[in-house]
Design a protein around this motif. Structure first.
Motif, mmCIF file in Angstrom:
data_model
loop_
_atom_site.group_PDB
_atom_site.id
_atom_site.type_symbol
_atom_site.label_atom_id
_atom_site.label_comp_id
_atom_site.label_asym_id
_atom_site.label_seq_id
_atom_site.Cartn_x
_atom_site.Cartn_y
_atom_site.Cartn_z
ATOM 1 N N SER A 80 0.845 -1.189 0.000
ATOM 2 C CA SER A 80 0.000 0.000 0.000
ATOM 3 C C SER A 80 0.881 1.239 0.000
ATOM 4 C CB SER A 80 -0.914 -0.002 1.228
ATOM 5 O OG SER A 80 -0.125 -0.030 2.403
ATOM 6 N N SER A 86 -5.084 0.274 3.086
ATOM 7 C CA SER A 86 -5.147 -1.181 3.021
ATOM 8 C C SER A 86 -4.724 -1.642 1.632
ATOM 9 C CB SER A 86 -6.575 -1.651 3.316
ATOM 10 O OG SER A 86 -6.700 -3.033 3.081
ATOM 11 N N LYS A 103 -10.305 -4.737 -0.924
ATOM 12 C CA LYS A 103 -9.504 -3.946 0.000
ATOM 13 C C LYS A 103 -10.438 -3.263 0.990
ATOM 14 C CE LYS A 103 -7.525 -0.138 -1.149
ATOM 15 N NZ LYS A 103 -6.756 0.931 -1.835
ATOM 16 N N ASP A 104 -9.922 -2.962 2.183
ATOM 17 C CA ASP A 104 -10.685 -2.254 3.206
ATOM 18 C C ASP A 104 -10.362 -0.769 3.128
ATOM 19 O OD1 ASP A 104 -11.795 -4.618 4.082
ATOM 20 O OD2 ASP A 104 -10.298 -4.923 5.660
#
Length: 394
Positions: A80, A86, A103-104
């Motif tokens: 990242s 994330s 992805k968060d």
């Protein structure tokens, strides 16, 4: 005394009256309370929906700069960009047709999980994606459906083609125009009643021409002209323009020519690219920029020649570039005979003048984004809070 006692009234509201009054008041205020409660819930729900939609838009914007499979794969290999961001991780096994990522992210204090499906669909040189899995079928403007193999050719997505920095020429009915003109001219000259449109097409020769010259003496703008030179029987000639554009010298990056096949079967077209204009007396565009010069030189310009046909393998081109040999040339046809050299190098061929026609980089056709809320325990909501999809070829 009795008169005064008669006027005196010590009675009030009874308990039953009070209860009835409260009940009536409650019945009157309950709809109002429900309205405000529901309005508040709707406002919260709308705000949550808007935030989820913004999260989906952010993901689409992040992925919008990618165009092929290799670039998407690099997301999984790269960490990242910031410690708080994330990284992308796989959300499902890859297939030949699609890649799955997740992805968060957090937005406005709400935790979300983005799940993305990236499909590598067929597209053509016109405007839209062709997604065969969903039953869509789009031709090239001539009724043809472009095959899966076109997806591998080194021709940019239409979204990359139609930009202010490019000149785009798309053939429409120019062949029919030429055939009609020849037919009329031949009949009028007594060329014989046996001549037909089909016989003219069978004997027709065509040269695709791209001329770039300065618009005027100020040399701030280019005049780009894409046209055809047709010849039949060594006697009849005609010239038909596909596109003529004026563009700032500092903006011009590419010239795209999407053309139709002249005949079926194996066909070879001649392509001529030149700078300057002898008729107008304008000088040639320099091959490279000199010290301190800005704008575009020939070495900065890319020329794309793409046949709009189901099977480009049946077609080939011969390119004569003259003083434009320093440019970058690309094509989706099976055979390119090379770039002929300048007068000082007759017949010279520049190695690697053309990219490999099959780059092997699958083009992105469509991106599907689903946004789920993430619960405190790390699990995601059962249904998506927002859904968005975009076509990279539009």
């Amino acid at each position: 005394m009795r008169f005064k006692e008669g006027l005196k009234d010590d009675g009030g509201f009874s308990l039953i009256e009070v209860i009835m009054a409260v009940a009536i008041l409650a019945l009157m205020t309950l709809p109002i309370l429900n309205y405000f409660t529901n309005s508040s819930l709707r406002a919260i729900d709308g705000r949550d929906k808007q935030t989820a939609t913004m999260a989906a838009e952010n993901i689409v914007e992040e992925l919008g700069s990618y165009s092929n499979y290799d670039q998407i794969r690099s997301l999984l290999a790269s960490p990242s960009p910031t410690a708080s961001a994330s990284p992308w991780t796989p959300s499902a096994p890859e297939t030949d047709e699609a890649t799955y990522l997740q992805k968060d992210l957090k937005l406005n204090g709400v935790a979300y999980r983005a799940k993305v499906q990236i499909k590598y669909s067929v597209y053509n040189s016109s405007t839209r994606v062709v997604d065969e899995s969903e039953g869509e079928s789009v031709g090239s403007g001539t009724g043809d459906t472009v095959g899966q193999s076109f997806n591998s050719y080194a021709i940019p997505n239409p979204s990359e083609v139609y930009s202010p920095s490019n000149v785009v020429a798309v053939e429409d009915d120019e062949i029919d125009m030429a055939l009609s003109e020849f037919y009329t001219t031949i009949l009028a000259s007594g060329g014989g009643s046996a001549v037909t449109l089909d016989s003219i097409r069978a004997g027709l020769d065509r040269t695709m021409c791209v001329d770039i010259s300065y618009k005027n003496a100020e040399k701030k703008e280019y005049l780009v002209r894409v046209y055809y030179l047709y010849e039949y029987g060594g006697t009849y000639h005609t010239e038909i323009t596909l596109q003529q554009s004026e563009i700032e010298k500092s903006k011009l990056k590419n010239v795209f020519v999407f053309y139709n096949p002249l005949r079926s079967g194996v066909v070879e077209d001649e392509v001529r690219v030149r700078t300057g204009n002898e008729v107008l007396g304008t000088e040639q565009i320099p091959l490279v920029k000199g010290p301190g010069e800005t704008g575009t030189a020939i070495e900065d310009i890319g020329f794309y020649f793409a046949v709009q046909a189901p099977d480009p393998a049946l077609y080939k081109i011969t390119v004569s570039s003259g003083n434009a040999m320093g440019a970058k040339y690309y094509s989706n046809v099976s055979s390119v005979n090379g770039v002929a050299g300048s007068a000082s190098e007759p017949g010279a061929v520049r190695p690697n003048a053309f990219v490999d026609t099959k780059s092997g980089k699958r083009r992105i056709g469509r991106i599907y984004v689903d946004i789920y809320e993430v619960r405190p325990d790390g699990s995601e909501s059962d249904s998506a809070a927002a859904h968005m999809e975009t076509s990279q070829a539009e």
